[in-house]
Structures are given as C-alpha cells and as structure tokens.
Design a protein around this motif. Structure first.
Motif, mmCIF file in Angstrom:
data_model
loop_
_atom_site.group_PDB
_atom_site.id
_atom_site.type_symbol
_atom_site.label_atom_id
_atom_site.label_comp_id
_atom_site.label_asym_id
_atom_site.label_seq_id
_atom_site.Cartn_x
_atom_site.Cartn_y
_atom_site.Cartn_z
ATOM 1 N N GLU A 84 0.822 -1.213 0.000
ATOM 2 C CA GLU A 84 0.000 0.000 0.000
ATOM 3 C C GLU A 84 0.858 1.266 0.000
ATOM 4 O OE1 GLU A 84 -3.065 0.745 -0.333
ATOM 5 O OE2 GLU A 84 -4.064 -1.199 -0.232
ATOM 6 N N MET A 85 2.038 1.180 0.620
ATOM 7 C CA MET A 85 2.859 2.379 0.780
ATOM 8 C C MET A 85 3.708 2.681 -0.455
ATOM 9 S SD MET A 85 5.028 3.507 4.152
ATOM 10 C CE MET A 85 6.542 2.623 3.851
ATOM 11 N N PHE A 86 3.789 1.750 -1.376
ATOM 12 C CA PHE A 86 4.673 1.913 -2.532
ATOM 13 C C PHE A 86 4.375 3.194 -3.307
ATOM 14 C CE2 PHE A 86 5.585 1.280 -7.061
ATOM 15 C CZ PHE A 86 6.955 1.062 -7.000
ATOM 16 N N GLN A 87 3.107 3.448 -3.582
ATOM 17 C CA GLN A 87 2.747 4.634 -4.380
ATOM 18 C C GLN A 87 3.068 5.916 -3.614
ATOM 19 O OE1 GLN A 87 1.546 4.751 -7.711
ATOM 20 N NE2 GLN A 87 2.203 6.857 -7.312
ATOM 21 N N ALA A 88 2.819 5.924 -2.315
ATOM 22 C CA ALA A 88 3.126 7.104 -1.509
ATOM 23 C C ALA A 88 4.620 7.408 -1.544
ATOM 24 C CB ALA A 88 2.656 6.896 -0.073
ATOM 25 N N GLN A 89 5.449 6.362 -1.517
ATOM 26 C CA GLN A 89 6.892 6.565 -1.598
ATOM 27 C C GLN A 89 7.294 7.142 -2.959
ATOM 28 O OE1 GLN A 89 7.841 2.445 -0.347
ATOM 29 N NE2 GLN A 89 9.213 3.379 1.147
ATOM 30 N N GLN A 90 6.600 6.704 -4.004
ATOM 31 C CA GLN A 90 6.880 7.245 -5.333
ATOM 32 C C GLN A 90 6.587 8.749 -5.377
ATOM 33 O OE1 GLN A 90 8.075 5.402 -8.205
ATOM 34 N NE2 GLN A 90 8.608 4.121 -6.457
ATOM 35 N N TYR A 91 5.456 9.141 -4.818
ATOM 36 C CA TYR A 91 5.119 10.567 -4.761
ATOM 37 C C TYR A 91 6.173 11.340 -3.969
ATOM 38 C CZ TYR A 91 0.364 9.661 -6.534
ATOM 39 O OH TYR A 91 -0.721 9.310 -7.305
ATOM 40 N N PHE A 92 6.604 10.761 -2.847
ATOM 41 C CA PHE A 92 7.582 11.439 -1.992
ATOM 42 C C PHE A 92 8.897 11.637 -2.736
ATOM 43 C CE2 PHE A 92 10.944 11.595 1.185
ATOM 44 C CZ PHE A 92 10.438 12.502 2.105
ATOM 45 N N ASP A 93 9.380 10.601 -3.420
ATOM 46 C CA ASP A 93 10.645 10.703 -4.161
ATOM 47 C C ASP A 93 10.558 11.766 -5.260
ATOM 48 O OD1 ASP A 93 11.709 8.729 -2.577
ATOM 49 O OD2 ASP A 93 11.341 7.109 -4.015
ATOM 50 N N GLN A 94 9.417 11.806 -5.951
ATOM 51 C CA GLN A 94 9.222 12.816 -6.994
ATOM 52 C C GLN A 94 9.181 14.226 -6.394
ATOM 53 O OE1 GLN A 94 5.681 11.698 -9.182
ATOM 54 N NE2 GLN A 94 6.428 9.606 -9.485
ATOM 55 N N ALA A 95 8.558 14.332 -5.230
ATOM 56 C CA ALA A 95 8.478 15.630 -4.557
ATOM 57 C C ALA A 95 9.862 16.118 -4.151
ATOM 58 C CB ALA A 95 7.571 15.526 -3.337
ATOM 59 N N LEU A 96 10.729 15.210 -3.695
ATOM 60 C CA LEU A 96 12.087 15.595 -3.325
ATOM 61 C C LEU A 96 12.848 16.152 -4.524
ATOM 62 C CD1 LEU A 96 13.475 12.813 -0.920
ATOM 63 C CD2 LEU A 96 12.960 15.194 -0.367
ATOM 64 N N GLU A 97 12.647 15.540 -5.661
ATOM 65 C CA GLU A 97 13.352 15.965 -6.873
ATOM 66 C C GLU A 97 12.857 17.312 -7.378
ATOM 67 O OE1 GLU A 97 13.043 12.927 -9.797
ATOM 68 O OE2 GLU A 97 14.058 11.408 -8.579
ATOM 69 N N THR A 98 11.562 17.553 -7.271
ATOM 70 C CA THR A 98 10.959 18.751 -7.867
ATOM 71 C C THR A 98 10.582 19.821 -6.847
ATOM 72 O OG1 THR A 98 8.720 17.807 -7.730
ATOM 73 C CG2 THR A 98 10.008 17.334 -9.722
ATOM 74 N N GLN A 99 10.599 19.439 -5.543
ATOM 75 C CA GLN A 99 10.130 20.336 -4.473
ATOM 76 C C GLN A 99 8.730 20.853 -4.783
ATOM 77 O OE1 GLN A 99 11.545 21.044 -1.336
ATOM 78 N NE2 GLN A 99 12.668 19.227 -2.025
ATOM 79 N N ASN A 100 7.893 19.938 -5.220
ATOM 80 C CA ASN A 100 6.507 20.242 -5.565
ATOM 81 C C ASN A 100 5.604 19.902 -4.384
ATOM 82 O OD1 ASN A 100 3.833 20.117 -6.576
ATOM 83 N ND2 ASN A 100 4.589 19.733 -8.647
ATOM 84 N N ASP A 101 4.994 20.925 -3.782
ATOM 85 C CA ASP A 101 4.156 20.705 -2.599
ATOM 86 C C ASP A 101 2.977 19.785 -2.880
ATOM 87 O OD1 ASP A 101 5.865 22.293 -1.227
ATOM 88 O OD2 ASP A 101 4.450 23.936 -0.853
ATOM 89 N N SER A 102 2.438 19.850 -4.079
ATOM 90 C CA SER A 102 1.278 19.014 -4.385
ATOM 91 C C SER A 102 1.651 17.529 -4.345
ATOM 92 C CB SER A 102 0.697 19.380 -5.759
ATOM 93 O OG SER A 102 1.621 19.118 -6.794
ATOM 94 N N LEU A 103 2.873 17.215 -4.719
ATOM 95 C CA LEU A 103 3.324 15.829 -4.652
ATOM 96 C C LEU A 103 3.532 15.386 -3.204
ATOM 97 C CD1 LEU A 103 5.831 15.746 -7.651
ATOM 98 C CD2 LEU A 103 3.650 14.513 -7.477
#
Length: 253
Positions: A84-103
């Motif tokens: 269940e947590m896999f997708q949330a981790q994907q969003y988090f990793d993308q957010a770190l790269e882009t510093q996108n608050d929505s992610l």
C-alpha cells in the motif's frame, strides 16, 4: 576423616567396628532423607498436577498463539502495508526531486486509489511500514511548512538505521528552528550528530549545531563542533564552511 575400605573389608577392632556401624547408620539416614524428600515432591505434584497442567497448557497456548499470530496475521499485514505504501513513496521521491508541494500532499493523503502515509499510519500501526510512514510523513510535513506535525511524526519514528535515524532527529531540529525555538533545535542537532558516526549525517548536524550555538552566543560549543568537523571529517562538504564560522565562534570566546 573418612577412609577408603576395600570390598569385603572386615573391621579388626571394636573402634573400627563402631565407626563402620556409624557410617552405615549415617548413609541410611541420608537415603531415608532423600526418599522422604522424593516422596514429598511426588505428593506435591500429585496434589497440584491439575494446576501444573493448566500452567503448562497456558504457556503452550501463548507460544502457539504468538507463532500463529506472526505467521497468519502479522506477516500478511506487513506485506499488505508495504504494498500500500509503494505509491506514496513514489510521490515522496518525486516531490524531493521537484520540491513540488502538491506531490508531498499526495504522498501524505494518497492517490490513484492507494493510501498515503497518513492512511498507512492509521491502518497499519504496529507494522514496519507504519513506523516508516511516520518518517516519510514527518519529512513531507517539514517540506510543506507544517512544522508541529513534522515534529509529532518524526518523534514517533523509531529506527537504528545508520542514516535515517539521525536524519529524523535532525528533522525535528529543523522544525524547531522554523518555529523560532533555537534552544530546542540545538538539542536535537546535537543528538543527531552523536547518534551515529559517519561522513554524511555527523558533519551535517555538527555544522547545524555550531551555527545555532553561535546564534545563541555559545562560542565555546560552536568551536568544539567546528573543530570536530575539521579534524574528523576534513573531506566533507561541511568542512569547507568551517573557517568562516570558526572565526565568528572564536570572536565570541
């Protein structure tokens, strides 16, 4: 003093005969005492065997119940939580790269029909994934300026990991700095720096501790932290900044 007597030995004097009789009497008393003790033990077991069997049965039930819980409940729950947590981790990793608050928000609340870290914490408490979700959630809150939530989640996180454990403590320090509580921040930076010794987290938080110490007017502490970086981690990125801050700290002494 006891003496060895050969098999078939016969006493030659009355004194030896008397000693032999006494030895035999003492030996008989010892065996009688042992027999009485064994009989009492047997009687006690006989009287209490019902309770003994109950205790043994309860212990066996607890052990078997624990093993069954681990195999049929906890292990499947761990696997489900990690999935269940896999997708949330994907969003988090993308957010770190882009510093996108929505992610970061998607990582916290979920998306594409999958749980976010908040849901993992609520539904899978007590699992490894639930514990790790506190770390990710804390960092996501920290990056979206929700500092008290960041502190609450990072404080719940438990780990012996070489890198993540100090990062969690240091993250609490960062949150306190944003809340304008440098004294609290300094304590967490010091803890993060001393939790593990490695070339990544240790100089990182020693430098943060030194900067806050200078801000608080504690030149001695700042010099100590900066010298540790200079002497123990001369190849670190933080070592390049030591000279500037060391001058400031020494001027305060």
């Amino acid at each position: 003093m006891a003496t060895y007597k050969k098999r078939g030995y016969k006493p030659n004097t009355k004194e030896e005969e008397q000693n032999t009789v006494e030895d035999q009497s003492t030996t008989a008393e010892v065996f009688n005492t042992l027999d009485e003790g064994a009989s009492k033990t047997e009687e006690w077991v006989a009287r209490n065997q019902k309770y003994i069997f109950i205790i043994i049965g309860l212990a066996a039930a607890v052990i078997l119940g624990y093993l069954a819980y681990e195999e049929f409940i906890q292990e499947p729950k761990e696997a489900e939580a990690a999935n269940e947590m896999f997708q949330a981790q994907q969003y988090f990793d993308q957010a770190l790269e882009t510093q996108n608050d929505s992610l970061y928000n998607l990582a916290l609340t979920g998306g594409q029909g999958k749980f976010g870290f908040e849901d993992i914490i609520e539904n899978y408490g007590g699992t490894k994934a639930g514990n790790l979700a506190h770390y990710y959630a804390g960092m996501a809150y920290l990056n979206t300026n929700q500092y008290q939530k960041a502190i609450d989640n990072l404080d719940e996180f438990e780990s012996d990991d070489e890198i993540i454990a100090p990062l969690a403590k240091g993250g609490i320090g960062d949150a306190f700095m944003q809340l304008d509580q440098p004294e609290d921040a300094l304590g967490y930076y010091e803890e993060a720096a001393n939790m593990r010794t490695n070339s990544f987290t240790t100089p990182k938080f020693l430098l943060k501790a030194a900067v806050v110490a200078i801000q608080l007017g504690d030149g001695d502490a700042a010099v100590e932290y900066l010298n540790r970086i200079k002497n123990e981690f001369p190849e670190s990125a933080e070592a390049n900044k030591v000279a500037v801050y060391l001058g400031q700290a020494k001027a305060m002494q």
